[in-house]
Write a protein that holds these residues in place. Structure first.
Motif: not given
Length: 193
Positions: A152-164
């Motif tokens: 099944t799909p896996v969702l990976r979330t990312y939040l901006l911290g500085g420039a990455r």
């Protein structure tokens, strides 16, 4: 009779185009047919990905449906809406626009609250390395990547911290998980297939 044969041969010949003398730019993207390929520009260089499989498109539609159902009034959830980032023109699988966005054909990164990329074997490196770095440089606060290689799909979330981007959540399965960005939404990736 010869003229008739030649005209039918000409009609079946694919259109010809030539590369610009300098860098590729947004107007050059209008040269290409709507053939399922994704044509994007990265720092003035043309990038082409093959048509995505139906399984990919089904996940994109499911992500759009999930995000639209939770969207507060005024927010826009779009599939394959372009974003203009300097000399780059990228087309994420899903884009969430803030209320009162400009409505331009190529969105301004300041209007974008979230971009989502759904991986395929042909886009894996592009979706994991290059596109997130450009989205982060543009200041887009939230990036999601959906991996579809498992059962099944896996969702990976990312939040901006500085420039990455910094890793946030890893969500899988049929049990809904509440996420707060770009707005409160319940996610159950197993329901996307």
């Amino acid at each position: 009779m010869t003229a008739l044969v030649m005209s039918s041969q000409v009609a079946s010949t694919p259109p010809r185009w030539s590369a610009p003398e300098g860098v590729w730019s947004e107007p050059d993207l209008h040269l290409f047919p709507q053939d399922g390929h994704r044509y994007e520009i990265v720092d003035g260089c043309l990038h082409v990905t093959p048509p995505s499989p139906e399984s990919h498109d089904a996940v994109v539609r499911a992500v759009v449906t999930t995000l639209r159902a939770a969207a507060p009034p005024g927010w826009w959830v779009c599939d394959r809406l372009g974003i203009e980032i300097g000399e780059s023109n990228l087309v994420p699988d899903v884009t969430v626009l803030r209320p009162r966005s400009s409505g331009a054909i190529w969105s301004d990164p300041a209007d974008v609250a979230l971009v989502v990329e759904v991986e395929t074997p042909a886009t894996r490196r592009y979706d994991r390395v290059l596109k997130p770095s450009l989205y982060a440089e543009a200041g887009i606060p939230v990036f999601w990547r959906v991996e579809t290689g498992a059962a099944t799909p896996v969702l990976r979330t990312y939040l901006l911290g500085g420039a990455r981007y910094r890793a946030g959540h890893s969500v899988e399965g049929a049990e809904p998980v509440k996420l707060d960005a770009p707005y409160p939404v319940r996610i159950a990736p197993a329901t996307w297939i």
